[in-house]
Structures are given as structure tokens and as C-alpha cells.
Design an enzyme around this catalytic site. Structure first.
Site, PDB file in Angstrom:
ATOM      1  N   ASP A 188      34.105  -5.954   3.139  1.00  0.00           N
ATOM      2  CA  ASP A 188      34.308  -4.625   2.536  1.00  0.00           C
ATOM      3  C   ASP A 188      35.616  -4.572   1.756  1.00  0.00           C
ATOM      4  OD1 ASP A 188      31.977  -3.838   3.638  1.00  0.00           O
ATOM      5  OD2 ASP A 188      32.859  -2.736   5.318  1.00  0.00           O
ATOM      6  N   GLU A 247       3.692 -22.816   4.662  1.00  0.00           N
ATOM      7  CA  GLU A 247       4.620 -21.673   4.583  1.00  0.00           C
ATOM      8  C   GLU A 247       4.004 -20.468   5.275  1.00  0.00           C
ATOM      9  OE1 GLU A 247       5.255 -20.800   0.453  1.00  0.00           O
ATOM     10  OE2 GLU A 247       6.025 -22.804  -0.002  1.00  0.00           O
ATOM     11  N   LYS A 291       2.669 -16.844   5.528  1.00  0.00           N
ATOM     12  CA  LYS A 291       2.195 -15.918   4.486  1.00  0.00           C
ATOM     13  C   LYS A 291       2.760 -14.544   4.824  1.00  0.00           C
ATOM     14  CE  LYS A 291      -1.794 -14.552   1.800  1.00  0.00           C
ATOM     15  NZ  LYS A 291      -1.573 -13.107   1.770  1.00  0.00           N
ATOM     16  N   LYS A 344       0.157 -25.695   0.689  1.00  0.00           N
ATOM     17  CA  LYS A 344       0.273 -26.018  -0.739  1.00  0.00           C
ATOM     18  C   LYS A 344       0.377 -27.525  -0.905  1.00  0.00           C
ATOM     19  CE  LYS A 344       2.690 -21.737  -1.702  1.00  0.00           C
ATOM     20  NZ  LYS A 344       3.978 -21.094  -1.964  1.00  0.00           N
ATOM     21  N   ASP A 379      32.431  -8.321   8.454  1.00  0.00           N
ATOM     22  CA  ASP A 379      31.982  -7.259   7.550  1.00  0.00           C
ATOM     23  C   ASP A 379      33.168  -6.525   6.938  1.00  0.00           C
ATOM     24  OD1 ASP A 379      29.547  -8.027   8.347  1.00  0.00           O
ATOM     25  OD2 ASP A 379      28.931  -6.112   9.262  1.00  0.00           O
ATOM     26  N   SER A 385      -3.584 -15.198  -7.272  1.00  0.00           N
ATOM     27  CA  SER A 385      -3.680 -14.912  -5.841  1.00  0.00           C
ATOM     28  C   SER A 385      -4.123 -16.200  -5.145  1.00  0.00           C
ATOM     29  CB  SER A 385      -4.636 -13.763  -5.591  1.00  0.00           C
ATOM     30  OG  SER A 385      -5.896 -14.124  -6.040  1.00  0.00           O
ATOM     31  N   CYS A 413       1.294  17.787  39.122  1.00  0.00           N
ATOM     32  CA  CYS A 413       1.784  18.861  39.990  1.00  0.00           C
ATOM     33  C   CYS A 413       0.884  20.092  40.000  1.00  0.00           C
ATOM     34  CB  CYS A 413       3.201  19.255  39.592  1.00  0.00           C
ATOM     35  SG  CYS A 413       3.273  20.197  38.067  1.00  0.00           S
TER      36      CYS A 413
HETATM   37  S1  IVH Z   1       2.094 -18.608  -3.287  1.00  0.00           S
HETATM   38  C1  IVH Z   1      -0.064 -19.448  -7.098  1.00  0.00           C
HETATM   39  N1  IVH Z   1       3.220 -18.386  -0.936  1.00  0.00           N
HETATM   40  O1  IVH Z   1       0.013 -13.819  -1.042  1.00  0.00           O
HETATM   41  C2  IVH Z   1       0.206 -19.042  -5.707  1.00  0.00           C
HETATM   42  N2  IVH Z   1       2.074 -16.506  -1.793  1.00  0.00           N
HETATM   43  O2  IVH Z   1      -2.866 -13.760  -1.720  1.00  0.00           O
HETATM   44  C3  IVH Z   1       1.115 -17.912  -5.639  1.00  0.00           C
HETATM   45  N3  IVH Z   1       2.171 -14.544  -0.360  1.00  0.00           N
HETATM   46  O3  IVH Z   1       0.289 -12.503  -4.248  1.00  0.00           O
HETATM   47  C4  IVH Z   1       1.352 -17.407  -4.306  1.00  0.00           C
HETATM   48  N4  IVH Z   1       3.392 -15.418   1.227  1.00  0.00           N
HETATM   49  O4  IVH Z   1       2.278 -12.193  -2.738  1.00  0.00           O
HETATM   50  C5  IVH Z   1       2.495 -17.772  -1.864  1.00  0.00           C
HETATM   51  N5  IVH Z   1       4.319 -18.326   1.098  1.00  0.00           N
HETATM   52  C6  IVH Z   1       3.590 -17.715   0.171  1.00  0.00           C
HETATM   53  C7  IVH Z   1       3.188 -16.381   0.298  1.00  0.00           C
HETATM   54  C8  IVH Z   1       2.416 -15.813  -0.717  1.00  0.00           C
HETATM   55  C9  IVH Z   1       2.773 -14.329   0.809  1.00  0.00           C
HETATM   56  C10 IVH Z   1       1.376 -13.529  -1.093  1.00  0.00           C
HETATM   57  C11 IVH Z   1       1.721 -13.446  -2.548  1.00  0.00           C
HETATM   58  C12 IVH Z   1       0.416 -13.502  -3.289  1.00  0.00           C
HETATM   59  C13 IVH Z   1      -0.589 -13.318  -2.201  1.00  0.00           C
HETATM   60  C14 IVH Z   1      -1.834 -14.112  -2.544  1.00  0.00           C
END
Ligand code: IVH
Length: 670
Positions: free
Chosen positions: A39, A115, A117, A292, A35, A84, A413
Site C-alpha cells: 500500500d 487442464e 476446465k 490438449k 500488504d 468451443s 415445544c
Molecule cells: S481451451 C480452442 N482450456 O471452455 C480451445 N477452454 O467449451 C479453446 N474453458 O469457451 C478453449 N477451461 O471458456 C480451454 N483449460 C481450458 C478451459 C477452457 C475452461 C472454457 C472456455 C471455452 C469453453 C469451451
């Protein structure tokens, strides 16, 4: 001309080198240098840029906190909507998703990316010619807020992409989050300043990113993982999502090392199980797993419905709430005498563990929930936090259930109880005469992070206290093998071992000692900062509130607690007896002491100095961890005023900022 060219290339070289180390530290989590070496590089760049302001660039690593506070956030229209994800809560729903994908793609086995979430908030980063030009929140998916200034303070987000072959326009999406540790530290600080605590890391991350003043965001240890692509123009595109992520990482964007490529949906479910079991060990919170379809051509064929892609699915973790019954309400007496009610529960499996107790915090909380013995209740356990009682199912209450009466006397006590801190905390009034309080204090004193006396467990402490063998922590250092052997179930060997570990604990550190004293609100890290700032117990005990509050992250609540503690003669005597009993530590180095006393402070320099140039003064302050800024604000700690100080002096006086002259400044530097 030549000189200017040299400077330009030195600047470029330094920036590249710093970016390289930033990438290794924040993105790959594999630092290449210490570090302090980092710096030094940063300081070189800062002073070179200061001497050549016309060569300053907005993507320089020095420009992470350059912005002025905003009055509001501008709206950003996303070039490609931020979608979403559809949710699944069972294996059946996950298999049905796979079935649909197989049918539409007419294949029997699909390659998926699994992945974590992340439970943070989605942002979209736009790079043009490799430079970060804009960052926006998701908002309603079509329009978000421009949070560029704040996002620039996140060190795992590159201000400029690495490598050469990146697209001319790249929009990358990901999650900004606050790691658990940063969340806990933030809440410790909120508590010590009597400010409202954040409910969970996601709210804290959102609150931090939506600060109008980027300097505040910069203090929050936000991190980022990218997880998808918005648009790209130019540059070759890859065939799969996994390959895209590898490419993003090669440009300096951080991807989650937990991501895994698997074949077929059953492997997805195995990966899900693995993450469910290890989630508590991750440094951040996740609320499920995302599957995915890997192939980009396949993703395009599957397309989207409504607001979510058909090629992805979020598999949520099971609820962290469960129903159970309250079997009793017990009161625990802590080391400061605070009476904490605890609900004894019918054991219930929630969030992956069996829970049989939940804290009820204090009598106000019992009243707020109106919880009664026999009630059916909702229990929540999130991450690694202590299980909490969320609510009472009152319609299930038995007609004869009596409202809970908080005790008027200490259950340990029998002394009267008193209400303090605005009536929220009820305490036993007996102080250390109360054996429960004394036992808790001794346990704390002996604990691993304090004096670390191995073998001095709860049962033994209780015996020592109940049998009047010890009356305070200093008595520990007067114990001998004979006194211990007289206790139940204590053989010669255990007694000898315990005496040896008490003896070992005599060599300690000032920070451990201060922490071990059990001063209310003084946790481990506060104790460390106090030790470094004051260098001795005497200096700390004699300091006034203003001096104590000069220590980073120490507010009035902590300083008044310290004052109250040292105002008691009994405490000073115990400290003296501990010292007489042989407890000692090496004095923290003077350099370290000075360094932290000033570290984190903000100083503005104005006017001409006699003994050094302004840039030298700035450098010396920066070497001590001080932020040197150019304009005076309420956050400025000191204004260093030389001759002809100008309007900054007026502003400092108007804001009540402390003004120091050169002489005082030199004293401060030591
Ligand atoms: S992919 C088209 N991957 O979950 C797909 N989203 O409920 C785009 N999120 O708004 C999202 N981890 O903020 C993706 N590994 C991940 C994620 C992730 C968290 C969130 C993301 C999104 C929400 C959807």
C-alpha cells in the site's frame, strides 16, 4: 529538465516494482512483501502521479479503475474466432478421441496437456507492444463485447506484459472466474442488502464482468487463468502448448498450476480421476478436464471441425443430479426459532458423495415444489453446497400421496408458530423458552468460531437444557464439576475438562463475543467489522441505524436485526451476566477502530483547506483506507468542503451526499 527526467525514472521504477509485487501476489500466489508495504508503494505512486499529471500513463497500476460508467458495450470482432470444445462424458469417448488423433498423426503415443476446465467465462486479451489494449468476451465466437474497462480491474491480468521479448501483438485467451470464497462473500452481501443472490459462481462472474460501471466490477474479486492463444505477431513461437503456457507465465499472465503434461490417454484418465476427487478442495469450481494435444505442429495438422478443434477435448465430470425418493419431511428448529423443513431421502450417490438429506428451505419452497412424502425427486449437489431438491417427478407420484401440511405448532415445544419476514420464515413463538431454540443458540455460542468451548457438543447441550441445568448462555459460566457429574455418562475427568475449557473461553475477543450472541444476520465477518468499528458492546448496543449502516457491507436488514436484539432487556441482562461471569476481551486498538470505520468509504475534496493542503488531506484519508475520488456521485460518502467549494457542493446537495467541513473532517481523522 534533469528533475523531470528523475521523476520519469522514479515513476517508471515505482510502477515496475508494483507490477513485480502484483505478479508475485496475484499470478504466482507468492507475495514478497506485506500488504501494508505494498500500500505504501501504491500511495507513493499515486501522489507522484498526482503531482505530475502529464506523466500519467494508461498502463500504470493506479489506472485499474479509471473509467466512467458506460451506456453499453461495443462490439468486438475476434481476429481469430474463439472456438468451443467437443465434450466427452465417458472413458470410451475419450479413448476414441485419442484413437482418431493417433490415426491422423500416425503416432502411437501422444503427449497431452491436462487442464482443469474452469467454470467461468472466456475472454480474449489483446496486447499491443506489451500493453493491454482490449479485452472482449467470447460472445458467439466471432463477435464479443468490449469489456476492457472491467477487465482492467482484475489484478491477475497484467496491464503491461513483463519482460522484453514479447510479440508485438499478442491475443491470449483464458477464463475469468469468481473463486468460491468471493462468490460466498458476494452473496452474503446481496442477502444483507436484500438483493437477489447469484445462482452460481459462473453467473456471478458473468454478471460482474458485464457491469456497465467498472467501479462495481472492481469490488468483485474476479480472477483469471489463461488457457490458449488467439494470435501472435513477432516473437519466437514455441513447439508445444505447455511451452507456450510457460512463456505466457513469464510475461506475467497467470496459468493454472494444476495443469499437467502427460504421455498417452491412460495417463489423461488418471489425471481426470485425481481432479475429480480433489475438485471440492480447489478454491474455484471446475466442471471437467480439458485434454490438449501438446505439439503445435500436430495441432495444426489435426485442424478444426465446425466450431471446435480436433486436437482438444473436454471430459465433463459426472452429473451432479440424481433421482431418489423422499422418505419423510422433518422440521428443524433453529436458534432464532425458524422452522426449516428437511427432506429425508433414500441415500443416493451424487456428485461424488452419498446424500441422505436435502434442505427444503421453508414452507414456500415446499409449496412451490409440491413435494410429498414418497415422491420420486431430483437431487442436486454442486461443489460443496448443501444438497438441494430440484424437482419432483410428479408422473411417478402414488395416487394416495397427501400434500404436506406445514405444522401449526413448534415440533419441539408445542408453541404456536408465527410467520414473519414477509411470511417466508415460520418461527416458533416461544423464544428461548423453547428448548430446541435454546439448545441451538448455546451450540452456536460455544462453536469454534464463537466462544470456542471445546467438548460442549450437541448431546451434552441437549442434556443441560432438557434437565434445566442451564437456562441461557450466561449459566454456562456458573457451572461446576458437581453439576456436570450429575449428568448421564459424565465422568469426573470429562466434567473437569469441560469446566477448564469453559474457563479458557472467558478470554475472548469482542468479535467472537458479538458473533456468539447469535444476532440474526450477523455472521462472523460482520461481527468482526462491528467489533472494529464500535470497539465495545455498549457502543454497538447504543448505536443508531445510520451509525451501524456506516460499517462496510452492513445494510438495513442487519442494522434492524441488531436494533431488535438490543431492544430486548433479556439480551442486555444476559450480556451483563456474561461479563459478571468473567467473560472479557482486549479492546481493539483505537487506530484499528478508526481505520475500519472509514475504510472503503469514498470521499471527494473540494475548495481550499486551512490546516493542510488538499494532497495532504487526500494522503491521510488514503492511509485510512478511504477512496478519494475527484467527482461527486451517489456513491460518495462525504464531500469535504473547504472555502470556495464551487459546483461540487451543489452536486452533493442535489444527490443528498453528506457534506463535512474541515473541523468535522479533522475529528473524523481522530
Ligand atoms: S481451451 C480452442 N482450456 O471452455 C480451445 N477452454 O467449451 C479453446 N474453458 O469457451 C478453449 N477451461 O471458456 C480451454 N483449460 C481450458 C478451459 C477452457 C475452461 C472454457 C472456455 C471455452 C469453453 C469451451
Amino acid at each position: 529538465m534533469k528533475a523531470a527526467g528523475n521523476t520519469t525514472s522514479r515513476l517508471r521504477g515505482l510502477r515496475r516494482e508494483i507490477e513485480y509485487h502484483n505478479y508475485h501476489y496475484h499470478v504466482l500466489d507468492e507475495p514478497k512483501i506485506s500488504d501494508s508495504m505494498f500500500d505504501q508503494l501504491m500511495n507513493q505512486l499515486i501522489s507522484l502521479e498526482r503531482d505530475h499529471p502529464h506523466l500519467q500513463t494508461s498502463d500504470s497500476p493506479t489506472q485499474r479503475v479509471g473509467g466512467q460508467p458506460l451506456s453499453g458495450f461495443d462490439e468486438v470482432v475476434h481476429a481469430v474466432p474463439m472456438l468451443s470444445l467437443s465434450n466427452a462424458f465417458s472413458d470410451e469417448q475419450v479413448r476414441a478421441f485419442d484413437q482418431r488423433c493417433q490415426e491422423m498423426l500416425e503416432v502411437a503415443l501422444i503427449t497431452y496437456l491436462v487442464e482443469p476446465k474452469l467454470d467461468g467465462l472466456a475472454v480474449s486479451l489483446r496486447y499491443e507492444s506489451g500493453i493491454l489494449v482490449r479485452a472482449a468476451t467470447r460472445g458467439d465466437g466471432n463477435r464479443g463485447e468490449d469489456v476492457t474497462q472491467n477487465v482492467r480491474t482484475i489484478r491477475s491480468i497484467p496491464l503491461r506484459l513483463m519482460g522484453k521479448r514479447h510479440p508485438s501483438v499478442l491475443e491470449v485467451r483464458g477464463e475469468v472466474y469468481l473463486p468460491r470464497e468471493g462468490f460466498n462473500r458476494l452473496n452474503d452481501r446481496q442477502r444483507s442488502r436484500n438483493e437477489k443472490e447469484y445462482v452460481n459462481p459462473r453467473n456471478a462472474a458473468a454478471g460482474s464482468l458485464r457491469q456497465l460501471d467498472p467501479a462495481i466490477t472492481a469490488q468483485r474479486p474476479l480472477e483469471f487463468f489463461c488457457h490458449s492463444l488467439g494470435t501472435r505477431e513477432g516473437g519466437s513461437s514455441r513447439t508445444g502448448h505447455a511451452e507456450t503456457l510457460v512463456q505466457l507465465q513469464s510475461w506475467g499472465l497467470r496459468t493454472n498450476p494444476q495443469n499437467e503434461t502427460v504421455q498417452g490417454i491412460e495417463s489423461c484418465l488418471i489425471a481426470y480421476q485425481r481432479l475429480l476427487e480433489t475438485r471440492d478442495k480447489l478454491p474455484y469450481e471446475i466442471d471437467g478436464v480439458v485434454y490438449k494435444v501438446n505439439g503445435l505442429a500436430e495441432q495444426a495438422r489435426l485442424g478444426s471441425i465446425a466450431r471446435a478443434p480436433r486436437w482438444a477435448l473436454a471430459h465433463k465430470f459426472p452429473a451432479e443430479e440424481a433421482l431418489t425418493f423422499v422418505r419423510g419431511i422433518d422440521i428443524q428448529v433453529g436458534r432464532t426459532g425458524a422452522l426449516t423443513p428437511v427432506a429425508r431421502l433414500e441415500p443416493v450417490f451424487v456428485g461424488g458423495v452419498t446424500v441422505s438429506n436435502a434442505t427444503l428451505h421453508n414452507h414456500d419452497e415446499i409449496r412451490r415444489l409440491d413435494v410429498r412424502v414418497g415422491d420420486q425427486v431430483v437431487i442436486r449437489r454442486a461443489g460443496d453446497v448443501i444438497p438441494e431438491l430440484v424437482s419432483v417427478v410428479t408422473r411417478e407420484r402414488l395416487a394416495n400421496a397427501a400434500a404436506y401440511e406445514f405444522p401449526k405448532h413448534c415440533p419441539a415445544c408445542g408453541a404456536d408458530v408465527i410467520a414473519d419476514e414477509g411470511g417466508v420464515v415460520i418461527r416458533c413463538s416461544a423464544g428461548l423458552i423453547c428448548k430446541a431454540q435454546l439448545s441451538e443458540l448455546i451450540k452456536h455460542f460455544a462453536s469454534r468460531k464463537a466462544m470456542d468451548i471445546e467438548g460442549l457438543g450437541s448431546k451434552l447441550v441437549k442434556q443441560l437444557v432438557d434437565n434445566n441445568v442451564i437456562d441461557d448462555v450466561a449459566d454456562l459460566y456458573q457451572l461446576d464439576v458437581n453439576a456436570l457429574e450429575a449428568l448421564d455418562r459424565m465422568g469426573n475427568k470429562s466434567a473437569t475438562n469441560l469446566i477448564a475449557s469453559i474457563d479458557r473461553s472467558r478470554q475472548t475477543t469482542l468479535a467472537r463475543f458479538i458473533f456468539g450472541l447469535g444476532i440474526p444476520h450477523v455472521g462472523e465477518s460482520t461481527a468482526e467489522r462491528l467489533a472494529l468499528s464500535f470497539g465495545s458492546v455498549e457502543a454497538l448496543s447504543n448505536a443508531d441505524a445510520a451509525e451501524v449502516e456506516r460499517v462496510p457491507d452492513v445494510g438495513p436488514a442487519i442494522s434492524s436485526s441488531i436494533a431488535t436484539f438490543f431492544a430486548q432487556d433479556r439480551h442486555r441482562k444476559v450480556i451483563q451476566r456474561l461479563r459478571d461471569g468473567g467473560v472479557e476481551w482486549a479492546r481493539p486498538s483505537a487506530q484499528a477502530v478508526r481505520k475500519t470505520a472509514l475504510a472503503g468509504k469514498t470521499v471527494v475534496i473540494t475548495g481550499a483547506l486551512k490546516t493542510m493542503s488538499r494532497s495532504e488531506a487526500r494522503q491521510r484519508l488514503q492511509d485510512l483506507g478511504v477512496r478519494v475520488t475527484s467527482s461527486v456521485s451517489a456513491k460518495t460518502t462525504y464531500l469535504l468542503a473547504g472555502t470556495d467549494p464551487g459546483t461540487k457542493l451543489d452536486k452533493a446537495s442535489a444527490l443528498g451526499v453528506q457534506v463535512i467541513d474541515e473541523e468535522e473532517f479533522i475529528k473524523l481523522l481522530g
